[in-house]
Design an enzyme around this catalytic site. Structure first.
Site, PDB file in Angstrom:
ATOM      1  N   ASP A 150      29.518 -30.340   2.694  1.00  0.00           N
ATOM      2  CA  ASP A 150      28.546 -29.339   3.199  1.00  0.00           C
ATOM      3  C   ASP A 150      28.658 -28.810   1.256  1.00  0.00           C
ATOM      4  O   ASP A 150      29.146 -28.561   0.896  1.00  0.00           O
ATOM      5  CB  ASP A 150      29.300 -27.657   3.531  1.00  0.00           C
ATOM      6  N   LEU A 151      27.156 -28.546   1.237  1.00  0.00           N
ATOM      7  CA  LEU A 151      26.394 -27.919   0.149  1.00  0.00           C
ATOM      8  C   LEU A 151      26.649 -26.350   0.369  1.00  0.00           C
ATOM      9  O   LEU A 151      26.396 -25.406   0.511  1.00  0.00           O
ATOM     10  CB  LEU A 151      25.100 -27.701   0.408  1.00  0.00           C
ATOM     11  N   ASP A 201      22.635 -27.159   6.179  1.00  0.00           N
ATOM     12  CA  ASP A 201      22.910 -28.509   4.268  1.00  0.00           C
ATOM     13  C   ASP A 201      24.424 -28.684   4.495  1.00  0.00           C
ATOM     14  O   ASP A 201      24.959 -29.284   3.706  1.00  0.00           O
ATOM     15  CB  ASP A 201      23.451 -27.429   3.790  1.00  0.00           C
TER      16      ASP A 201
END
Length: 314
Positions: A196-197, A239
């Protein structure tokens, strides 16, 4: 015409032959009955030669013998002629029907079977020589090829993320099911990396959604370029990304995850890079796909709870 619908072509040809034979028989019988049997000529069955010498220009014609002139061959009853004619017509119709069945009806039946099964149509015999049928064959094959191409495109749309070009969630789930089935047979290791960004929402808010889309595309290209061709990279949603590592145990997947997180932190074009929270989990005997994904997803949230920019393993 409604009565003829559904009747095989060969049956129609045979019926036509029978009707033709009946017409021949009736015509020849009527002709023979009208003409009648042998009719004796005048003056004891002879044909008078005066008819042949009545005109001066016919004076050189010799007189016919007085033995009579028979208009019908001996034993040639009109009913026998009618019977022979009808039999001949029926035989010709039958042979023509058999030939037409082999050259036209059978190829059309094969084409119908191919159409039902979705296969290509290849007409043979006389069916392939008829211009109209040839046009039907060519148009059907073109339509079939276009439909197959469209199916491929739709399948790609169903399993490929439109923004990044990576496999989407549906495609990854299908690939994971296939890989776990192989692992159950061969006991080959399989691992998942959930990524996950961090700070992606803040990037969208500060620089707009266009900048956010570009960051996702750059991250996708980086992930795809840093894994093996046998591995699968997918955009899970938003994301979040997932990497399916084939023939990789948990320790190996953790090494891959650290290398990817390091490269994302140096992602060009994104201020400060892309910090990521990463979760890693390996397949265990008895696991289903849902259980493996839940563990990897939980490990990723463990990393986010630590403040992001870290890797957790379950």
């Amino acid at each position: 015409m409604a009565l003829l619908r559904g009747i095989p072509l060969c049956s129609l040809i045979m019926l036509g032959g029978l009707l033709l034979a009946l017409i021949f028989g009736v015509v020849f019988t009527a002709a023979g009955t009208y003409l009648g049997p042998d009719v004796p000529a005048a003056a004891g069955g002879s044909m008078s030669p005066t008819l042949l010498t009545a005109h001066p220009s016919l004076g050189h014609v010799p007189q016919l013998p007085e033995t009579g002139y028979q208009r019908n061959l001996p034993g040639s009853s009109p009913y026998v002629v009618a019977f022979i004619s009808a039999g001949t017509a029926l035989g010709v119709a039958a042979l023509f029907g058999l030939w037409l069945r082999r050259q036209l009806v059978a190829p059309l039946h094969e084409a119908a079977v191919s159409i039902e099964s979705g296969g290509p149509v290849r007409l043979r015999g006389i069916a392939g020589a008829v211009r109209e049928l040839r046009m039907v064959e060519e148009r059907y094959n073109r339509a079939r090829e276009a439909m197959e191409q469209r199916i491929v495109e739709l399948d790609q749309q169903l399993h490929v993320d439109w923004l990044t070009g990576l496999t989407n969630r549906r495609g990854l789930e299908r690939a994971l099911e296939v890989e776990l089935e192989r692992a159950r047979r061969s006991a080959a290791p399989v691992s998942l990396i959930f990524l996950d960004l961090d700070g992606f929402k803040a990037l969208n808010d500060e620089r707009g959604h266009q900048a956010g889309d570009e960051a996702l595309q750059q991250a996708a290209e980086l992930l795809k370029s840093r894994v093996r061709e046998t591995d699968a990279v997918a955009r899970w949603g938003g994301d979040e990304f997932v990497i399916l590592c084939r023939d990789t145990d948990q320790a190996g997947a953790e090494v891959v995850a650290r290398a990817l997180a390091l490269r994302l932190a140096q992602c060009p074009g994104v201020p400060g890079g892309c910090r990521a929270s990463v979760g890693v989990s390996a397949w265990r005997a008895g696991d289903c796909a849902r259980e493996l994904m839940a563990r990897a997803d939980g490990a990723m949230y463990d990393a986010k709870r630590r403040g992001g920019g870290s890797i957790c393993v379950r």
